[in-house]
Design a protein around this motif. Structure first.
Motif, PDB file in Angstrom:
ATOM      1  N   THR A 719      13.045  28.369  45.321  1.00  0.00           N
ATOM      2  CA  THR A 719      13.654  28.158  46.630  1.00  0.00           C
ATOM      3  C   THR A 719      15.141  27.909  46.452  1.00  0.00           C
ATOM      4  OG1 THR A 719      13.006  25.835  46.489  1.00  0.00           O
ATOM      5  CG2 THR A 719      11.593  27.297  47.766  1.00  0.00           C
ATOM      6  N   VAL A 720      15.936  28.581  47.304  1.00  0.00           N
ATOM      7  CA  VAL A 720      17.392  28.456  47.285  1.00  0.00           C
ATOM      8  C   VAL A 720      17.836  28.034  48.670  1.00  0.00           C
ATOM      9  CG1 VAL A 720      19.588  29.624  46.880  1.00  0.00           C
ATOM     10  CG2 VAL A 720      17.562  30.268  45.547  1.00  0.00           C
ATOM     11  N   ALA A 721      18.570  26.915  48.738  1.00  0.00           N
ATOM     12  CA  ALA A 721      19.066  26.414  50.020  1.00  0.00           C
ATOM     13  C   ALA A 721      20.481  26.913  50.245  1.00  0.00           C
ATOM     14  CB  ALA A 721      19.018  24.889  50.045  1.00  0.00           C
ATOM     15  N   GLU A 722      20.710  27.554  51.400  1.00  0.00           N
ATOM     16  CA  GLU A 722      22.042  28.035  51.760  1.00  0.00           C
ATOM     17  C   GLU A 722      22.723  26.998  52.659  1.00  0.00           C
ATOM     18  OE1 GLU A 722      22.040  32.715  52.147  1.00  0.00           O
ATOM     19  OE2 GLU A 722      20.471  31.886  53.424  1.00  0.00           O
ATOM     20  N   GLY A 723      24.049  26.951  52.583  1.00  0.00           N
ATOM     21  CA  GLY A 723      24.807  26.113  53.501  1.00  0.00           C
ATOM     22  C   GLY A 723      24.769  24.630  53.181  1.00  0.00           C
ATOM     23  N   VAL A 724      24.636  24.241  51.918  1.00  0.00           N
ATOM     24  CA  VAL A 724      24.655  22.829  51.539  1.00  0.00           C
ATOM     25  C   VAL A 724      26.118  22.357  51.535  1.00  0.00           C
ATOM     26  CG1 VAL A 724      24.045  21.146  49.782  1.00  0.00           C
ATOM     27  CG2 VAL A 724      22.570  23.140  50.178  1.00  0.00           C
ATOM     28  N   GLU A 725      26.426  21.375  52.380  1.00  0.00           N
ATOM     29  CA  GLU A 725      27.824  20.972  52.540  1.00  0.00           C
ATOM     30  C   GLU A 725      28.080  19.501  52.240  1.00  0.00           C
ATOM     31  OE1 GLU A 725      28.983  22.145  56.442  1.00  0.00           O
ATOM     32  OE2 GLU A 725      28.692  24.299  56.057  1.00  0.00           O
ATOM     33  N   ASP A 726      27.056  18.708  51.924  1.00  0.00           N
ATOM     34  CA  ASP A 726      27.285  17.291  51.630  1.00  0.00           C
ATOM     35  C   ASP A 726      26.261  16.822  50.603  1.00  0.00           C
ATOM     36  OD1 ASP A 726      24.865  16.139  53.226  1.00  0.00           O
ATOM     37  OD2 ASP A 726      25.915  17.444  54.669  1.00  0.00           O
ATOM     38  N   PRO A 727      26.599  15.739  49.872  1.00  0.00           N
ATOM     39  CA  PRO A 727      25.688  15.255  48.816  1.00  0.00           C
ATOM     40  C   PRO A 727      24.355  14.774  49.360  1.00  0.00           C
ATOM     41  CG  PRO A 727      27.908  14.373  48.525  1.00  0.00           C
ATOM     42  CD  PRO A 727      27.889  15.042  49.866  1.00  0.00           C
ATOM     43  N   GLU A 728      24.336  14.198  50.581  1.00  0.00           N
ATOM     44  CA  GLU A 728      23.098  13.676  51.139  1.00  0.00           C
ATOM     45  C   GLU A 728      22.079  14.811  51.353  1.00  0.00           C
ATOM     46  OE1 GLU A 728      26.401  11.003  51.859  1.00  0.00           O
ATOM     47  OE2 GLU A 728      26.069  13.124  52.382  1.00  0.00           O
ATOM     48  N   THR A 729      22.562  15.941  51.854  1.00  0.00           N
ATOM     49  CA  THR A 729      21.657  17.084  52.046  1.00  0.00           C
ATOM     50  C   THR A 729      21.133  17.577  50.703  1.00  0.00           C
ATOM     51  OG1 THR A 729      22.821  17.762  54.062  1.00  0.00           O
ATOM     52  CG2 THR A 729      21.477  19.435  52.951  1.00  0.00           C
ATOM     53  N   ALA A 730      22.031  17.639  49.710  1.00  0.00           N
ATOM     54  CA  ALA A 730      21.606  18.087  48.384  1.00  0.00           C
ATOM     55  C   ALA A 730      20.560  17.153  47.798  1.00  0.00           C
ATOM     56  CB  ALA A 730      22.819  18.183  47.459  1.00  0.00           C
ATOM     57  N   ALA A 731      20.753  15.825  47.973  1.00  0.00           N
ATOM     58  CA  ALA A 731      19.789  14.857  47.425  1.00  0.00           C
ATOM     59  C   ALA A 731      18.444  14.995  48.111  1.00  0.00           C
ATOM     60  CB  ALA A 731      20.348  13.443  47.588  1.00  0.00           C
ATOM     61  N   LEU A 732      18.452  15.159  49.450  1.00  0.00           N
ATOM     62  CA  LEU A 732      17.194  15.291  50.183  1.00  0.00           C
ATOM     63  C   LEU A 732      16.462  16.559  49.759  1.00  0.00           C
ATOM     64  CD1 LEU A 732      15.354  14.090  52.335  1.00  0.00           C
ATOM     65  CD2 LEU A 732      16.651  15.382  54.059  1.00  0.00           C
ATOM     66  N   LEU A 733      17.186  17.650  49.600  1.00  0.00           N
ATOM     67  CA  LEU A 733      16.561  18.902  49.174  1.00  0.00           C
ATOM     68  C   LEU A 733      15.968  18.760  47.767  1.00  0.00           C
ATOM     69  CD1 LEU A 733      19.232  21.446  50.456  1.00  0.00           C
ATOM     70  CD2 LEU A 733      16.903  21.224  51.298  1.00  0.00           C
ATOM     71  N   ARG A 734      16.682  18.036  46.904  1.00  0.00           N
ATOM     72  CA  ARG A 734      16.155  17.810  45.554  1.00  0.00           C
ATOM     73  C   ARG A 734      14.862  17.009  45.603  1.00  0.00           C
ATOM     74  NH1 ARG A 734      20.594  16.647  43.457  1.00  0.00           N
ATOM     75  NH2 ARG A 734      20.577  14.406  43.947  1.00  0.00           N
ATOM     76  N   ASP A 735      14.829  15.998  46.522  1.00  0.00           N
ATOM     77  CA  ASP A 735      13.613  15.207  46.675  1.00  0.00           C
ATOM     78  C   ASP A 735      12.463  16.063  47.211  1.00  0.00           C
ATOM     79  OD1 ASP A 735      15.021  13.038  45.777  1.00  0.00           O
ATOM     80  OD2 ASP A 735      15.426  12.244  47.797  1.00  0.00           O
ATOM     81  N   TYR A 736      12.774  17.028  48.062  1.00  0.00           N
ATOM     82  CA  TYR A 736      11.726  17.891  48.622  1.00  0.00           C
ATOM     83  C   TYR A 736      11.173  18.863  47.586  1.00  0.00           C
ATOM     84  CZ  TYR A 736      12.779  16.452  53.445  1.00  0.00           C
ATOM     85  OH  TYR A 736      12.923  15.738  54.604  1.00  0.00           O
ATOM     86  N   GLY A 737      11.904  19.036  46.469  1.00  0.00           N
ATOM     87  CA  GLY A 737      11.444  19.960  45.443  1.00  0.00           C
ATOM     88  C   GLY A 737      12.178  21.279  45.415  1.00  0.00           C
TER      89      GLY A 737
END
Length: 772
Positions: A719-737
């Motif tokens: 899975t590749v997340a597009e449009g990551v613009e802040d560390p909080e979003t990146a951390a949440l996505l990492r937690d989701y797997g």
């Protein structure tokens, strides 16, 4: 109808046997009179029944016409009954008698019925037809009077009333015969057989009545058998005409209105009558010069009329040709195309051996040309398109313009040949059109519908509609080449006619941009930027995505969202995809030469997955540059996959078997995402930025995103997340797997030089890059 055919055959055999008996004169005189009279009663009843049957089966004016003919035959039947009564019971042969009034009803009623009959060209008025009938009848009467009848009348013998009644027969017959011949000369094909039988029947009746006139004038009845044969055969043919008369068919457009014979027939007996008058009175002593001048004047008037009629026919032919052609391009118009299509399908149904194909073409950029350069320029463009299309089609094909920028081609014959003609027509658009000094490269959307030799019956309207639906399917999918109709295209008919009506640009500006964009594509002026993809686990670069940029001479560097509307609306996705693909592979090769093996993702136009040669094309490009297949990821936008799933499955399978990775881009932006996961075997899901950017504030979006990531992990997909613009979003996505991210949190898209600098500074090992 088999029963009608058997009845006609039996009646024909019986009548011919009767005629042989009449000419043979077998039996006693009393027997011959009784048998002949009774047979004529039966034969006239049969003919009356046939005409009544025709009136019952037909509708409208044809029913009224058949009814009048039935009335005339009924009168002839009454006359036969009265005559049998006179000869059989009263042992007399009176002339004139009440039977003659009944007999004379037949030619008069037939004449009226023919004038009512709905056959021939509507422009040929019934008044003119009636006048022509009287002119020919009067001319023939004058010829007969000057040659034979006048002398008989002057000689006496019979009373003048009796001679007058006798003359009424051929006069009425000639009137009916003339009308029948005029109608036959201009009747369409479905009406010619019954009219021919009726005309020949009336000719035999006329001959028989003329013999009857001669016999009564000379009191010489040795020719009675011949007149009876003429009446018998005439009645038979009139009866057969009624049997073979069918329900009237719709007249085919473009069929001839009337023949040369029908045009000149009224004038021929006039010339003969004048010649007879000159022969009769030319040697008369003391003929006044005024009479000679009158005859000469009539001949000159007739000659002038011949010239006028010939000129009118030429004018009518010219007008008819203009009515069936497009005034701008000179191609066939819709009416002529419809006529040719109906004829082709009629031959297809009759012979069941040749296919019929319709190619529908629609110019994708025509509105911009009209709006940007003006309607005169648009007209010039249409004329050039017509000329090129006509040049690529075969001489046997029909090319027509049926709308503003809509063209159709009708092809008959072999399926393979028709497909080749369609491809050849499209190749005519490879070169630009020169209009008002501008080079315009237009691409048509093309749809092909075919009826092969073994197909069921298809109406002209349905075949043309199928070609239109195939054309709109090609326009909707933006697939180059000819799109052949399939049942799946039916849903396209309910789609908006053209998405390009939503174009955000002013039309003049859009036209200018479109020309500049085409120029940039042709001259390889588009460039690529690269956005790195980072592993959410350790922050390493695991690949890059190639993004197209347009260095505009006036507007600066344009991102795809600034010109993508033009690309999609005007069929430029394929050439841009090919350009990006080639440049991205060249860039991979350059980095490889510098010791960096960097996986690159390239967006591919989704309808390209219907091209079964795509895996081989990709493989050759990679081998030519000596690149491992694993370095390439092909991204397909999910919302453009709709309707292409079946054809994409096999192509994706072969790509993955070769080592190329396949990703679904913008996953979640369409409406069939889960069905793609079930039907398509891919390696990677790129989560749409609409979900990613709202994941921190929208619980529903977060829940959906987490569920998709869990599902992808369960299926073994990256899975590749597009449009990551802040560390909080990146951390949440990492937690989701989620495994990979890209966006402005890490870096904006970079030029090739900046991307190389970033790769070197990351000191990424080649093996790590590939294994990721």
């Amino acid at each position: 109808m088999p029963m009608v055919g058997r009845v006609g055959a039996v009646a024909t055999v019986a009548t011919l046997a009767f005629c042989v008996w009449l000419l043979g004169g077998w039996g006693s005189e009393d027997f011959r009179i009784a048998f002949e009279d009774n047979v004529f009663v039966v034969l006239s009843l049969f003919a009356t029944g046939c005409a009544a049957h025709t009136a019952f089966r037909c509708r409208g004016r044809q029913r009224i016409s058949a009814a009048f003919i039935a009335i005339g035959l009924a009168g002839w039947t009454v006359g036969s009954v009265l005559w049998a009564y006179y000869e059989w019971f009263l042992k007399v042969s009176p002339f004139p008698s009440a039977a003659d009034i009944a007999y004379l009803m037949l030619p008069l009623s037939i004449c009226i019925g023919l004038l009512i009959a709905p056959v021939g060209a509507s422009g040929y008025t019934y008044t003119r037809l009636t006048l022509d009938g009287f002119i020919v009848t009067a001319a023939f009467f004058q010829i007969g009077w000057l040659t034979i009848l006048g002398g008989l009348f002057e000689a006496g013998g019979a009373s003048r009333f009796a001679v007058g009644v006798a003359l009424a027969y051929p006069i009425a017959d000639l009137l009916a015969l003339t009308v029948a011949m005029l109608l036959l000369g201009r009747a369409p094909a479905p009406h010619r057989t019954p009219l021919t039988l009726l005309t020949v029947g009336m000719a035999l009746m006329t001959i028989a009545d003329s013999i009857f006139v001669y016999m009564n004038s000379h009191n010489d009845f040795r020719l009675t058998g011949y007149s009876s044969v003429g009446w018998a055969l005439g009645l038979l043919l009139i009866a057969l005409a009624g049997l073979c008369t069918g329900v009237p068919q719709q007249r085919v457009a473009g069929e001839r209105s009337f023949s040369q014979v029908a045009m000149w027939l009224p004038y021929v007996p006039i010339v003969i009558a004048i010649g007879a008058a000159v022969a009769r009175f030319g040697t008369t002593p003391g003929m006044p010069p005024a009479l000679i001048a009158s005859v000469l004047l009539i001949m000159l008037v007739l000659l002038r009329q011949f010239i006028v009629v010939a000129e009118n026919r030429r004018l009518l032919a010219a007008v008819a040709a203009q009515a069936m052609s497009d005034p701008l391009t000179g191609l066939a118009n819709r009416a002529l195309f419809q006529d040719r299509l109906e004829h082709a399908l009629a031959l297809h149904r009759r012979d069941n051996r040749q296919s019929v194909a319709v190619l529908s073409l629609d110019l994708d950029d025509f509105k911009l040309v009209n709006d940007g350069l003006g309607h005169p320029a648009g007209d010039q463009l249409l004329v050039q398109v017509a000329a090129r299309t006509l040049a690529r089609a075969r001489s046997s094909d029909t090319v027509a313009r049926i709308g503003g920028d809509e063209f159709v081609v009708l092809m008959e014959g072999d399926d393979v040949a028709s497909r080749e003609v369609a491809r050849e027509v499209l190749r005519a658009f490879d070169e630009p059109f020169v209009v008002d000094g501008h080079d315009l490269l237009l691409r048509p959307s093309a749809g092909l519908a075919m009826v092969s030799a073994d197909d069921a019956e298809v109406s002209p309207e349905l075949l043309l509609k199928q070609a239109d639906m195939a054309m709109y399917a090609a326009k909707r999918s933006r697939t180059p080449g000819v799109h052949t109709f399939s049942p799946a295209d039916v849903s396209v008919a309910d789609a908006p006619e053209r998405d390009r009506t939503a174009l955000a640009y002013d039309s003049t500006v859009a036209y200018k941009l479109l020309g500049q964009l085409r120029h940039a594509i042709d001259n390889q002026e588009l460039t690529l930027a690269y956005q790195p993809k980072f592993a959410l686990g350790d922050g390493s670069i695991v690949g890059v995505e190639a993004l197209v940029r347009w260095p505009h001479p006036d507007r600066g560097l344009l991102a795809p969202d600034q010109f993508l509307q033009l690309v999609r609306d005007h069929g430029l996705m394929r050439p841009i995809t090919e350009l990006v693909f080639a440049k991205a592979l060249d860039q991979i090769a350059q980095w490889r030469d510098l010791g960096l093996l960097v996986p690159v993702a390239v967006n591919v136009f989704a309808p390209s997955l219907s091209d079964s040669t795509l895996p081989e094309t990709v493989g050759r490009a990679l081998r030519r540059r000596g690149l491992p297949h694993e370095l390439l990821t092909i991204e397909i936008t999910e919302d453009l996959l709709l309707g292409n799933t079946e054809g994409a499955r096999e192509v994706i399978k072969r790509l993955r078997q070769s080592g190329v990775r396949v990703a679904i881009d913008d996953f979640g932006s369409g409406y069939s995402a889960l069905s793609y996961l079930r039907e398509l075997y891919v390696d990677e899901l790129k989560l749409d930025r609409a979900f990613v950017t709202t994941v921190l504030v929208d619980k529903r979006a977060a829940a959906i995103l987490r569920a998709v990531i869990d599902l992808a992990n369960e299926l073994g997909l990256t899975t590749v997340a597009e449009g990551v613009e802040d560390p909080e979003t990146a951390a949440l996505l990492r937690d989701y797997g989620c495994q990979v991210a890209q966006g402005y949190l890490y870096t904006a898209p970079l030029t090739p030089a900046a991307m190389l600098s970033l790769l070197r500074s990351s000191r990424q090992a080649p093996d790590e890059a590939i294994s990721s």
